[in-house]
Design an enzyme around this catalytic site. Structure first.
Site, PDB file in Angstrom:
ATOM      1  N   MET A   1       0.841  -1.192   0.000  1.00 37.28           N
ATOM      2  CA  MET A   1       0.000   0.000   0.000  1.00 37.28           C
ATOM      3  C   MET A   1       0.876   1.242   0.000  1.00 37.28           C
ATOM      4  O   MET A   1       1.727   1.399   0.877  1.00 37.28           O
ATOM      5  CB  MET A   1      -0.933   0.005   1.211  1.00 37.28           C
ATOM      6  CG  MET A   1      -1.965  -1.101   1.203  1.00 37.28           C
ATOM      7  SD  MET A   1      -2.995  -1.110   2.697  1.00 37.28           S
ATOM      8  CE  MET A   1      -1.845  -1.892   3.871  1.00 37.28           C
TER       9      MET A   1
ATOM     10  N   CYS B   1      -3.017  -1.423  -9.309  1.00 34.68           N
ATOM     11  CA  CYS B   1      -3.279  -0.091  -8.754  1.00 34.68           C
ATOM     12  C   CYS B   1      -4.272   0.660  -9.642  1.00 34.68           C
ATOM     13  O   CYS B   1      -4.040   0.826 -10.845  1.00 34.68           O
ATOM     14  CB  CYS B   1      -1.983   0.704  -8.643  1.00 34.68           C
ATOM     15  SG  CYS B   1      -2.241   2.397  -8.043  1.00 34.68           S
TER      16      CYS B   1
ATOM     17  N   ASN C   1      -7.647 -11.288  -2.166  1.00 34.03           N
ATOM     18  CA  ASN C   1      -7.502  -9.979  -1.539  1.00 34.03           C
ATOM     19  C   ASN C   1      -8.799  -9.199  -1.729  1.00 34.03           C
ATOM     20  O   ASN C   1      -9.415  -9.250  -2.776  1.00 34.03           O
ATOM     21  CB  ASN C   1      -6.320  -9.242  -2.181  1.00 34.03           C
ATOM     22  CG  ASN C   1      -6.165  -7.808  -1.714  1.00 34.03           C
ATOM     23  OD1 ASN C   1      -6.029  -6.898  -2.526  1.00 34.03           O
ATOM     24  ND2 ASN C   1      -6.194  -7.572  -0.420  1.00 34.03           N
TER      25      ASN C   1
END
EC number: 1.3.1.-
Length: 331
Positions: free
Chosen positions: A19, A102, A204
């Protein structure tokens, strides 16, 4: 045991998601102490690496206590990705991870991150080039697709495996969703059912409790779970999930003393690693989560996110421990 190449990461690993501006060494140290099995750095721009940009190079910092660890890179140009892979190998992580997930506009517009989901052939060729450029095991983190009409993740999983990746982490949303709505793990489960797939598949998205981790583990058959936002300011989620897997019982939440100690350790490490100004600034995103659920915490939180002197910040944390050091002070 689950392995990424020859790297053993446990029977059912819990992974810390990479992150930006979060997964730095101070934060990773706390997650590792609470039982995280495998961690990744913040994502690193390959263009920054090959140009020796300070911010990018600093993100290569890894420490022995963090191992096994993966360094994650993002980019869109073949030559840059291959050169960056060589630089990453010199930093000696266990794994090199490619970010194809992303969703941020400034990354996507360059066809990096989730942007490359618009061109699967290019995604596969880029991955192939990176695999051939390094001796490290290469993994990929991505999403289901660009939007609801392009959820090609089953094809992507096979093709990326065919060019040599050693594990695949899948966020159960499309790029268009960003972080909205509920993560859909059904396609992740289908990939695990595919007899052609033999690499580890990590799920995830939306795992924020031990109960949900156990449910998704059993329902979708993944090899491990990657946790992101739920760990921010709450590294205890890793120990809580592991305890629940082992015993079926929920651990009590961390005490006030544990929360203050974690916030203090995080701040100290952040200031030490980044310097006082940046370390204090980037720490501010974490305080809300460290003290979530504390009655009448707003005034203390306001002081924590405005104070610029480390000694004064430590004094505020001491105040919080003194005032809230009994359970009646919690909501």
């Amino acid at each position: 045991m689950v392995k990424i190449g020859d790297v053993n990461i446990g029977e059912f690993p819990l992974l810390l998601a990479p992150m930006e501006d979060v997964s730095d060494p101070p934060f990773r140290a706390l997650c590792k102490a609470q039982g995280c099995d495998m961690m990744y750095t913040e994502f690193i721009s390959v263009e920054g690496l090959i140009r020796d940009a300070d911010k990018s190079v600093q993100k290569l910092d890894i420490y022995d206590y963090e191992r096994p660890i993966g360094i994650q890179i993002f980019g869109a140009e073949h030559d840059s990705m291959m050169r960056a892979a060589e630089i990453v190998e010199e930093a000696k992580p266990e794994v090199l991870d490619i970010n194809f997930g992303c969703p941020v506009k400034k990354v996507v517009c360059k066809m990096a991150g989730a942007g490359i989901l618009q061109d699967i052939d290019r995604m596969v060729k880029l991955t192939d080039d990176v695999v051939k450029s390094t001796n490290l095991p290469v993994t990929v983190k991505t999403r289901l697709g660009w939007d609801d009409n392009t959820k090609y993740i089953e094809e992507v999983a096979e093709r990326l495996q065919d060019v040599g990746i050693k594990a695949l982490s899948i966020h159960g949303r499309t790029r268009k969703q960003m972080y909205k709505g509920e993560a859909d793990w059904s396609l992740i489960g289908k990939i695990k059912e595919n007899p052609r797939i033999h690499i580890p598949i990590f799920g995830n998205g939306d795992i924020d409790s031990p109960e949900k981790a156990k449910l998704y583990r059993e329902r979708y058959g993944v090899d491990g779970i990657m946790i992101g936002r739920a760990a921010i300011g709450y590294p205890w989620i890793f120990r809580e999930i592991k305890h629940y897997f082992a015993t079926g019982e929920l651990l009590p939440p961390p005490t006030v003393e544990e929360r203050v100690a974690a916030a203090r350790a995080h701040l100290e490490h952040s200031v030490s690693w980044k310097g006082a100004k940046l370390g204090i600034l980037e720490m501010r995103r974490h305080y809300t989560n460290y003290f979530r659920g504390f009655r009448n915490i707003k005034e203390y939180r306001k002081r924590l996110v405005t104070e610029e002197n480390p000694a004064d910040l430590y004094a505020i944390l001491d105040e919080i421990e003194a005032v809230y050091g009994n359970k009646e002070a919690l909501v």
